[in-house]
Design a protein around this motif. Structure first.
Motif, short mmCIF file in Angstrom:
data_model
loop_
_atom_site.label_atom_id
_atom_site.label_comp_id
_atom_site.label_asym_id
_atom_site.label_seq_id
_atom_site.Cartn_x
_atom_site.Cartn_y
_atom_site.Cartn_z
N GLY A 202 0.78 -1.24 0.00
CA GLY A 202 0.00 0.00 0.00
C GLY A 202 0.80 1.28 0.00
O GLY A 202 0.26 2.35 0.30
N ASN A 203 2.08 1.20 -0.36
CA ASN A 203 2.92 2.39 -0.35
C ASN A 203 3.00 3.03 -1.74
O ASN A 203 2.89 2.35 -2.76
N THR A 204 3.25 4.32 -1.77
CA THR A 204 3.54 5.04 -2.99
C THR A 204 5.01 5.43 -2.94
O THR A 204 5.44 6.16 -2.05
N ILE A 205 5.80 4.92 -3.89
CA ILE A 205 7.26 5.01 -3.81
C ILE A 205 7.81 5.56 -5.12
O ILE A 205 7.43 5.11 -6.20
N GLY A 206 8.73 6.51 -5.01
CA GLY A 206 9.33 7.06 -6.22
C GLY A 206 10.61 7.81 -5.94
O GLY A 206 11.00 8.03 -4.80
N SER A 207 11.29 8.19 -7.02
CA SER A 207 12.52 8.98 -6.96
C SER A 207 13.58 8.33 -6.08
O SER A 207 14.19 8.97 -5.21
N GLY A 208 13.80 7.03 -6.31
CA GLY A 208 14.93 6.36 -5.70
C GLY A 208 16.16 6.54 -6.57
O GLY A 208 16.18 6.05 -7.70
N TYR A 209 17.14 7.24 -6.07
CA TYR A 209 18.30 7.54 -6.91
C TYR A 209 18.89 6.26 -7.51
O TYR A 209 19.25 6.21 -8.68
N GLN A 210 18.95 5.21 -6.69
CA GLN A 210 19.35 3.91 -7.22
C GLN A 210 18.22 2.90 -7.11
O GLN A 210 17.83 2.29 -8.09
N VAL B 241 2.77 1.21 -5.54
CA VAL B 241 3.03 1.96 -6.76
C VAL B 241 4.48 2.43 -6.73
O VAL B 241 4.89 3.16 -5.84
N LEU B 242 5.27 1.99 -7.72
CA LEU B 242 6.66 2.40 -7.87
C LEU B 242 6.78 3.06 -9.24
O LEU B 242 6.84 2.37 -10.26
N ALA B 243 6.77 4.37 -9.25
CA ALA B 243 6.69 5.07 -10.54
C ALA B 243 7.35 6.44 -10.44
O ALA B 243 8.12 6.71 -9.54
N ARG B 244 7.01 7.29 -11.41
CA ARG B 244 7.56 8.64 -11.46
C ARG B 244 6.43 9.65 -11.52
O ARG B 244 5.35 9.36 -12.01
N ASN B 245 6.71 10.85 -11.05
CA ASN B 245 5.76 11.93 -11.16
C ASN B 245 6.45 13.07 -11.91
O ASN B 245 7.45 13.60 -11.42
N PRO B 246 5.98 13.46 -13.08
CA PRO B 246 6.73 14.41 -13.92
C PRO B 246 7.19 15.70 -13.25
O PRO B 246 8.30 16.16 -13.51
N PRO B 247 6.39 16.33 -12.37
CA PRO B 247 6.87 17.59 -11.77
C PRO B 247 8.17 17.43 -10.97
O PRO B 247 8.87 18.42 -10.75
N TYR B 248 8.50 16.22 -10.55
CA TYR B 248 9.72 16.03 -9.79
C TYR B 248 10.97 15.99 -10.68
O TYR B 248 12.08 16.07 -10.18
N ARG B 249 10.80 15.84 -11.98
CA ARG B 249 11.89 15.92 -12.94
C ARG B 249 13.08 15.04 -12.52
O ARG B 249 14.22 15.49 -12.42
N ASP B 250 12.78 13.77 -12.29
CA ASP B 250 13.81 12.87 -11.75
C ASP B 250 14.35 11.87 -12.77
O ASP B 250 15.07 10.96 -12.42
N ARG B 251 14.03 12.05 -14.04
CA ARG B 251 14.44 11.04 -15.01
C ARG B 251 15.96 10.95 -15.14
O ARG B 251 16.52 9.88 -15.35
N ASP B 252 16.65 12.06 -15.00
CA ASP B 252 18.11 12.03 -15.15
C ASP B 252 18.84 11.63 -13.88
O ASP B 252 20.03 11.34 -13.91
N THR B 253 18.15 11.61 -12.76
CA THR B 253 18.83 11.38 -11.48
C THR B 253 18.41 10.10 -10.77
O THR B 253 19.12 9.63 -9.89
#
Length: 460
Positions: A330-338, A355-367
């Protein structure tokens, strides 16, 4: 009162004696009124200043406050002011009796010396079972309260609150900052409640369970942030029933660190629910890191539930090692550097719908890679897990040298190199998962990579 009058009428006793008894009764009533909380508060405030306490932030109030505490008065009420101290205020509960230090949020204790601003010392040697609690603990020591004050460190080795051998310690509506450890529990304690607190910008831990024998601790509705040594930290000792709920743990190097490695008893029976855990930097940063122990060749500490939290923006969001009997759901998880999730050398791990995903406003695709790894684990169920856009890692979900895992009903979408990577598995069942890519025509993308293994049922 009427019964007294009837008795005197029936016995013919003198009216004068009756009046004396009625006067005594009125005195008892007035004493009861004087003992009301408001009356005690006024008396306690006057008592503090009667002992030479000034509260101007310049005068050293250590001696006056300590004398007041040792005088056996009712709970200390601190009015608005800055109370500078240079030595710990030591409360030996069996000597001073049940006690409290309370304010209305306007009192500040400035610790300008080494050690804790407040040190609570009890004598409880038993467990949480009523039959092990001695009478003197109930009479003199139960439920010491620290409430409604701020503690600020003004010395490199200043701590906030330290407690040993207490029973039912209750800390609420307390702000602690610029100390080493905000709340430091040592040696042995039972039934601790920490609620509605702000533990902010300390050089050590927000809450430090320091090689302590401790059962039953509830940490709730608190902000624990910017502590360089960790948010909630448990090392060594023997801790059971650690509950962290409804709190915000932010920008601590490790927001929750539980490390039982090398401990005879370790920490187990841990519940982390309904929290926000986020923001930290460095190669070792984590939102939840649980390190068990393997004294008999297999993991022995665990009983861990991590449920209904929001976790983001660290090196590893959830890091489980050498643990057993773990539930993550039941956790929402994202922006794990590794890693969003890493589980190694563990057994009996159940990972449900997260949910293990990305949220676009955080702009984490490169990091942020957002990898998911299970390695050297025995016995696991992964079902309903939703993984999307793992980048740079070998696959969205990686299982390596795992045994008797059941992976079904998962959704793995748009991961850069592969959906699943399965290496040297044994007696595992992996089937009925959705594995898709936004660019299935990409030359190198594969839904599943399988290497080695034996006695497995592996299907798309």
């Amino acid at each position: 009162m009427l019964n007294i009058v009837r008795t005197f009428r029936s016995t013919g006793s003198s009216f004068a004696v009756l009046l004396l008894l009625l006067s005594a009764a009125m005195v008892i009533v007035s004493v009861g009124k004087a003992d009301s909380p408001n009356a005690l508060k006024g008396a306690a405030q006057q008592d503090v200043f009667d002992f030479g306490v000034v509260g101007d932030g310049r005068h050293d109030d250590t001696a006056g406050l300590q004398q007041w505490l040792e005088a056996g008065r009712p709970g200390m009420v601190l009015p608005k002011g800055d109370y500078k101290i240079t030595r710990p205020l030591v409360i030996e509960l069996d000597k001073v009796g049940v006690t409290s230090i309370v304010g209305d949020g306007t009192a500040r204790i400035v610790m300008a010396g080494a050690g804790p601003a407040i040190r609570l010392i009890g004598t409880h040697e038993g467990t949480a079972s009523p039959k092990t609690v001695k009478l003197n603990v109930w009479l003199n020591q139960r439920m010491p309260i620290i409430e409604g004050i701020e503690i600020v460190g003004a010395h490199e080795e200043a701590d906030g609150i330290e407690a040993l051998k207490t029973m039912q310690l209750t800390i609420s509506q307390v702000a602690i900052r610029n100390t080493r450890h905000a709340i430091h529990l040592v040696e042995r304690n039972r039934n601790v409640i920490i609620a509605n607190c702000h533990l902010y910008e300390n050089r050590g831990a927000g809450v430090f369970l320091d090689d302590v024998d401790l059962h039953q601790i509830n940490i709730s509705a608190s902000h624990i942030s910017y502590n360089q040594g960790g948010g909630v930290v448990s090392k060594g000792g023997g801790v059971r029933n650690l509950h962290i709920s409804g709190s915000d743990l932010e920008a601590n190097v490790q927001n929750v660190l539980i490390d039982s490695d090398g401990s005879a008893w370790g920490t187990a029976e841990v519940s982390i629910t309904g929290c926000t855990l986020q923001h930290s930097e460095g190669e070792n940063s984590a939102n939840v890191r649980f390190i068990g122990a393997t004294p008999h060749g297999e993991p022995c500490w665990g009983l861990v539930s991590i449920a209904n939290n929001i976790l983001s923006d660290v090196e590893t969001n959830i890091d489980i090692r050498q643990a057993r009997d773990v539930s993550i759901v039941g956790n929402t998880i994202g922006s794990g550097y590794q890693y969003n999730l890493r589980v190694e050398d563990s057994m009996n791990v159940v990972v449900g719908a997260n949910v293990l995903a990305r949220n676009p406003p955080y702009r984490d695709r490169d990091t942020c890679d957002n990898a998911v790894l299970f390695k050297n684990c025995d016995g696991g169920t992964i079902t309903g897990l939703h993984i999307r856009e793992t980048l740079r890692a070998d696959a969205g979900l990686i299982l390596e040298k795992c045994r008797r895992f059941h992976v079904t009903g998962c959704t793995v979408l748009d991961c850069e190199n592969a959906g699943l990577k399965l290496t040297d598995l044994e007696e595992c069942e992996i089937h009925d998962n959705m594995v898709l890519s936004a660019d299935e025509a990409a030359k190198d993308w594969q839904p599943m990579i399988v290497t080695g293994g034996r006695k497995n049922r592996i299907e798309p």
